[in-house]
Structure formats: structure tokens, C-alpha cells
Design an enzyme around this catalytic site. Sequence first.
Site, PDB file in Angstrom:
ATOM      1  N   CYS A 252       1.011  -1.104   0.069  1.00 14.81           N
ATOM      2  CA  CYS A 252       0.027   0.060   0.125  1.00 14.81           C
ATOM      3  C   CYS A 252       0.814   1.416   0.031  1.00 14.81           C
ATOM      4  O   CYS A 252       2.135   1.131   0.263  1.00 14.81           O
ATOM      5  CB  CYS A 252      -0.830   0.091   1.328  1.00 14.81           C
TER       6      CYS A 252
ATOM      7  N   ARG B   6       4.471   0.518  -6.702  1.00 13.54           N
ATOM      8  CA  ARG B   6       4.349  -0.447  -5.567  1.00 13.54           C
ATOM      9  C   ARG B   6       3.458  -1.499  -5.700  1.00 13.54           C
ATOM     10  O   ARG B   6       3.525  -2.579  -5.061  1.00 13.54           O
ATOM     11  CB  ARG B   6       4.250   0.182  -4.317  1.00 13.54           C
TER      12      ARG B   6
ATOM     13  N   TRP C 162      -3.338  -2.460  -1.465  1.00 15.33           N
ATOM     14  CA  TRP C 162      -2.848  -3.783  -2.043  1.00 15.33           C
ATOM     15  C   TRP C 162      -3.673  -4.849  -1.182  1.00 15.33           C
ATOM     16  O   TRP C 162      -3.149  -4.950  -0.084  1.00 15.33           O
ATOM     17  CB  TRP C 162      -1.356  -4.036  -2.206  1.00 15.33           C
TER      18      TRP C 162
ATOM     19  N   ASN D 248      -1.038   1.626   6.536  1.00 17.93           N
ATOM     20  CA  ASN D 248      -0.349   0.583   6.108  1.00 17.93           C
ATOM     21  C   ASN D 248       0.305  -0.542   7.071  1.00 17.93           C
ATOM     22  O   ASN D 248       0.382   0.039   8.213  1.00 17.93           O
ATOM     23  CB  ASN D 248       1.045   1.090   5.242  1.00 17.93           C
ATOM     24  N   GLY D 249       0.230  -1.603   6.767  1.00 15.41           N
ATOM     25  CA  GLY D 249       0.715  -2.721   7.604  1.00 15.41           C
ATOM     26  C   GLY D 249      -0.495  -3.589   8.090  1.00 15.41           C
ATOM     27  O   GLY D 249      -1.353  -3.805   7.281  1.00 15.41           O
TER      28      GLY D 249
ATOM     29  N   GLU E 201      18.105 -21.995  -9.403  1.00 16.92           N
ATOM     30  CA  GLU E 201      17.595 -20.329  -9.363  1.00 16.92           C
ATOM     31  C   GLU E 201      18.943 -19.683  -9.287  1.00 16.92           C
ATOM     32  O   GLU E 201      18.907 -18.613  -9.814  1.00 16.92           O
ATOM     33  CB  GLU E 201      16.679 -20.422  -7.962  1.00 16.92           C
TER      34      GLU E 201
ATOM     35  N   LYS F 145      19.950 -16.744 -11.842  1.00 17.14           N
ATOM     36  CA  LYS F 145      20.295 -15.346 -11.458  1.00 17.14           C
ATOM     37  C   LYS F 145      21.596 -14.825 -12.019  1.00 17.14           C
ATOM     38  O   LYS F 145      21.432 -13.752 -12.514  1.00 17.14           O
ATOM     39  CB  LYS F 145      20.221 -15.183 -10.103  1.00 17.14           C
TER      40      LYS F 145
ATOM     41  N   GLU G  72      21.542 -14.305 -15.725  1.00 24.10           N
ATOM     42  CA  GLU G  72      20.663 -13.334 -16.387  1.00 24.10           C
ATOM     43  C   GLU G  72      21.379 -12.186 -16.637  1.00 24.10           C
ATOM     44  O   GLU G  72      21.366 -11.243 -17.035  1.00 24.10           O
ATOM     45  CB  GLU G  72      19.572 -13.503 -15.544  1.00 24.10           C
TER      46      GLU G  72
ATOM     47  N   HIS H  76      28.057 -37.943 -12.828  1.00 23.85           N
ATOM     48  CA  HIS H  76      27.574 -38.748 -13.892  1.00 23.85           C
ATOM     49  C   HIS H  76      27.910 -38.127 -15.151  1.00 23.85           C
ATOM     50  O   HIS H  76      27.197 -38.176 -16.351  1.00 23.85           O
ATOM     51  CB  HIS H  76      26.083 -39.161 -13.497  1.00 23.85           C
TER      52      HIS H  76
ATOM     53  N   LYS I  20      10.820  -8.314 -18.951  1.00 25.98           N
ATOM     54  CA  LYS I  20      10.097  -8.582 -17.586  1.00 25.98           C
ATOM     55  C   LYS I  20       8.954  -9.565 -17.911  1.00 25.98           C
ATOM     56  O   LYS I  20       8.767 -10.418 -17.004  1.00 25.98           O
ATOM     57  CB  LYS I  20       9.635  -7.337 -16.913  1.00 25.98           C
TER      58      LYS I  20
HETATM   59  O1  M6R Z   1       5.901 -13.931 -14.671  1.00 24.03           O
HETATM   60  P1  M6R Z   1       6.572 -15.266 -14.742  1.00 24.03           P
HETATM   61  O2  M6R Z   1       6.733 -15.876 -13.404  1.00 24.03           O
HETATM   62  O3  M6R Z   1       5.440 -16.356 -15.461  1.00 24.03           O
HETATM   63  O4  M6R Z   1       7.835 -15.486 -15.717  1.00 24.03           O
HETATM   64  C1  M6R Z   1       8.410 -16.508 -15.888  1.00 24.03           C
HETATM   65  C2  M6R Z   1       9.799 -16.223 -16.433  1.00 24.03           C
HETATM   66  O5  M6R Z   1       9.916 -15.590 -17.658  1.00 24.03           O
HETATM   67  C3  M6R Z   1      10.779 -15.658 -15.222  1.00 24.03           C
HETATM   68  O6  M6R Z   1      10.819 -16.227 -13.904  1.00 24.03           O
HETATM   69  C4  M6R Z   1      12.187 -15.378 -15.844  1.00 24.03           C
HETATM   70  O7  M6R Z   1      12.741 -16.629 -15.644  1.00 24.03           O
HETATM   71  C5  M6R Z   1      12.825 -14.042 -14.645  1.00 24.03           C
HETATM   72  N1  M6R Z   1      13.622 -13.460 -15.730  1.00 24.03           N
HETATM   73  C6  M6R Z   1      13.811 -14.860 -13.718  1.00 24.03           C
HETATM   74  O8  M6R Z   1      14.434 -14.097 -13.050  1.00 24.03           O
END
Ligand code: M6R
Length: 603
Positions: A2, A27, A75, A99-100, A479, A483, A486, A502, A598
Site C-alpha cells: 500500500c 509498488r 494492495w 499501511n501494515g 535458481e 540469477k 541473467e 555422472h 520482464k
Molecule cells: O512472470 P513469470 O513468473 O511467469 O515469468 C517466468 C519467467 O519468464 C521468469 O521467471 C524469468 O525466468 C525471470 N527473468 C527470472 O529471473
Amino acid sequence: MCGIVGYVGNKEIKDILIDGLTELEYRGYDSAGIATLQENNIRHFKSIGKLVNLQDKLKNYSSDGFVVGIGHTRWATHGKPTELNAHPHLGEYSYVVHNGIIENYQEIKKSLEQKGVNFVSQTDTEVIVHLFEDFYKDNNDEFKAFEKTLNALKGAFAVLLISKIDNQKIFFAKHGSPLIVGDDENGEIYFGSSDSAMIGKAKEVIYLEDGEYGYASLDGIKLFKKSKSKKLHKKTLTQDKIYAQKDGFRFFMEKEIYEQSEVVNDSMMGRVLDEQIDFEELDKNFFKGINEIQICACGTSYHSALASSYLFERLAKMQTSVEIASEFRYKQPLMKKNRLFVVISQSGETADTLETLKMAKKAGMKTLAICNVDNSSIVRTADKTILLRAGIEKGVASTKAFATQMMVLWMLSLYIAKLKNSLKRKKMVKELQSIREIPSILKITDKLHEKIKRLSKRYLHGHGFFFIGRDIFFPLALEGALKLKEISYLHAEGYPAGEMKHGPIALADSELFTIALMPKSLLYEKTKSNVEELSARDSTILAVSPEEFELADDFIKTNHSAHPMGEFFEMMIVVQLLSLEIAIRMGNDVDMPRNLAKSVTVE
Ligand code: M6R
């Protein structure tokens, strides 16, 4: 997530409040509202959806002269995103924005209802304004009534309150949620839950500390703590909006990593009860006839799905299969009606994931979306949705969405465990205790961040990275590697620690960096032998563990935790910060990495 704004002065109030709320839009919110007070005239305007809807309602309103007002973007947490639940909330002659979370709102509500107070919303916030008016009746002193109200509240809050009793002032308080008060050269007053809402308006600001409260009018700001008056600790406000939106962090991604404690807490709000998990968006009937789970997702969301499959099988005793959405679409999969079809997505717009959801619906399966964006395509398509409550995620590399996905999935596994009676009461209570510890585990210490920053300079070259782990730490390894790839553009892979021998171990030499996730609470000895195998082949090892590991070239000490998920969340922070610091050293734009978007709305 919020947002709060407030104003005392002579300017057109709708411009000031809407402009402030617009700055807080990033936000995330699902409804908005403002309340204004001019002489004895108190008014409110609320709308669901975007701020344009609120602006529409304000078309024929103008303040013209001295005015006091407060505004809010909401939110939804307690209660659905409706106009009635939108802030400001009204008593008989006062309005509040908040908020909170007010943890004891149910007790307060009950006692006020017994006195005949009528509640119109489903929110925790509404108790504040009624409590204030109730205390005011006792002693006719508005400041005392406000102080008493604050003392009666438990939880985290930032509050602004206006009342006809004194049409010159805004009362304010901060306890756990951010709030800033400032003034300009004419002594006009501005409030914001983030300073980005005040840039270009206030000149000097006070970043309120927990426990501070008071009131502000054109006569100045009066600040108190524990009933004692305090000196104003004013600072000059930056005039750089983007800088302010980043709250002083170098990148949005960094800010979002730091926000994880707060958003995970938001995600748990109202859902973690004493002996069980409750999701108001679900009901028992929805799970009738379901004895398996099938999850589809992409990227980071796929990693949280994979990690959750261990929890669903272990805690809820539900067989769970997880698939990458783009693969699932064309494999002519078997779609069984005894399976709950779950999609996980931060954006709710990922084309591949959305398509699998449509396939499941077509096959007559029950569908559940776990998503961060309300009203997104995925949310609109699924039968039921659990929202992540992570707030808008700006960094292309997902961090806080992953953290909240993990929290929601863990909670969901316990919710189903309760339905299926698959966990003993004692074990359930222990799980819930561990869940409650996560927000503090996610708080990042300067010591940890500094250590990772220093280490990062040794990991800029070499021919690749392997992130390795076992069990739930394998998806975390995936993950971590994603990260790093990317945002640093370095080659990294996530692998199950036990699988290295393996094949991939053939790559091991001193130029191969192994990031070894070695939790103490889960398969420590097994993981350790896998890391020893790599060390024997001269791979450079960065061990992440609560237990000192003598063969490691570098070591990041994490805390012991009784529950593997406690270690999971702490190691998640480590791999996120490591990727961030390496990418920053490489000089990359961490928030907007090359070639990535994104939201991936194409196949
Ligand atoms: O919006 P989504 O969670 O469906 O997106 C899936 C992937 O495109 C997303 O997680 C992507 O791998 C990110 N860039 C990871 O950091």
C-alpha cells in the site's frame, strides 16, 4: 504494497494527493481513495482499479483554499479489493489511512461492536478510526485519544488520521511500516510512505522512526515518542525521483532482495494461524476428488514449483509432477481430473504458462493460479488464485516473487496437509513455528552483504559456474545459476550435487567455480562427499553452510536452522546477492539485462 500520502496547505489538494499516489503506483495496488477536510466539511472519494478511476470521481471536486487531506493506494490483504474495503476508512467524524497489519483487530472489533459500533469493511484498518472516536468520547482530548489508540494496537503500522474535531491537523504514527513527514518553505505539510511521493513538494523531511507519532499543521510538526516530545530530525529531501524510488539502493533488484523479509511477511498475513494455514481464496470443496498435483511454470517460477514438489509430497502426501510450460504444451500430456492443475507466474502474462492453463481448463481439470498480479490473464483464467503480495517487481531478474512463491507454496502444502489429515498436530505446529521465523531469517545483515561484495571480485573469470545442492536445494541451485546468468552473462548451471559424478565432473579444474549449497539440516554428509569429489579435481569451491568446510576455497557461513526451509531462505539471499555483486562488478545494468523482458508474452 500500500501507499500513503497526506497534505496540509492551500494548494489544490486533489492534484497534490493524486500526484503523490501516482509516484507510489510502482509498488502495486488494486484500489485507491482520498479524504479531505475543509472547515466542517469532510468528504471521501474511492475507486477500485487504477488511479484514473479515482481521478474520474474527482472531476467535479476542487478544494480552493486551506485544506487537510489523506490518500491511499491499497494492495488487498484483509478483504477483497472493493470500494468499501478501500481506504480512507470513516468513523462518525474522522478518517484514517493505514499501511501494515493490526494483529489484534478482531479483539478490538468485537469489543467495539459490543458497544454498538457498526463496521462496514472487512479490513483491519477500520478499527483504528472507531477506536479513536471511542477514546475521544471518554475525555474530549483528541491527542490523548490518538495516543491511547496507538497504545491499544498490536502489529505493524503507519497511520494518518484526520478528524472534524480539529480541522487543521493530520495525526500520524509509525510503528514498523515506513512513513515520512516533511514541509516546504511556506510551512505546508506533506506525508508519504516513500519519499518519491514528496519530491518536488517538500523541501525537508523526517524519516520517522518506529514508535514516533504526533501531529502536523501549518503551525509546524510536533513529534513524540513514549509520550515525550522529541526534537525534529529533519533532512534535506533528494530531488531525484528514480533515486528515491530505489530507496537509496543501487538497483531495483537490490532493493527487492532487501524487501523480501517484508513481502514474505505480507504474504503470510492472515494466512498463518495458530494451528493451521488459512487461505480465504480457497475452500475444502475445491479439493474434493483431488489426489495429485501437476504444476506448470517457466524460469524462476518453475524453480519454485520444483522446490515445492518436495514439500507437497513430504507434507501433504500428494504426488506432484512439475513441468516447464513450453515443453508441456506440445507433449500431448495426459490430463487427469484427479489432479489439481497449478500454474505459477509472477506476471500472470507468460504466454507458455497461460496456454497450459487453458489446456487444463479445456480438459476439465480444476485449476489454481499462484500469481503476483491481480486481474492478469492467468488470474482471470484460473478457477482460483492465491496472490503472492510481493508488490510490483521491477528488476527483470526475479527475486522477491520467488521468495513469496516459496512461502505461498509451503503454506499451501500445509493447507492441503490439514485437509488430507496427513500431518500430526505436533508436526503441523512445528511447521507453523518455522514459517513464522522466516521474515527475520530474510533480514540481511551488513556483515553478510559486505562479505559477499568482497568475495565477488574473485568470481569474475573462469570458464563457468556450477551451483549444486540436494533435495530442495537443487531447485535453489538452479535458481542461483539462473540469477547469475541473467545479470552477469557468465555461464552457470544448476545441478543436483549427487549427479555431478555422472558427467559434469569432467569439467572440474581450478577455473570451474562450484557454489556448494550445504545445509546442515538436510543431507549434509551426502552433499559434503559430492563437494569433496569436486575439490579433489581442483574445482574452486565456494561453500555456503552453517558448518565450516575445510576443503572450501571460500566460505560463507549461514545460520543453523531447525527447518531446512529456514536454511533455504537464507541461502536464497546468498545466491541472489552473489549474482548481484558479480554483475555490478562486471559493469552491467542489473535491472535491465540484455536480451531479456520482464514479461514474456510470446511463445
Ligand atoms: O512472470 P513469470 O513468473 O511467469 O515469468 C517466468 C519467467 O519468464 C521468469 O521467471 C524469468 O525466468 C525471470 N527473468 C527470472 O529471473
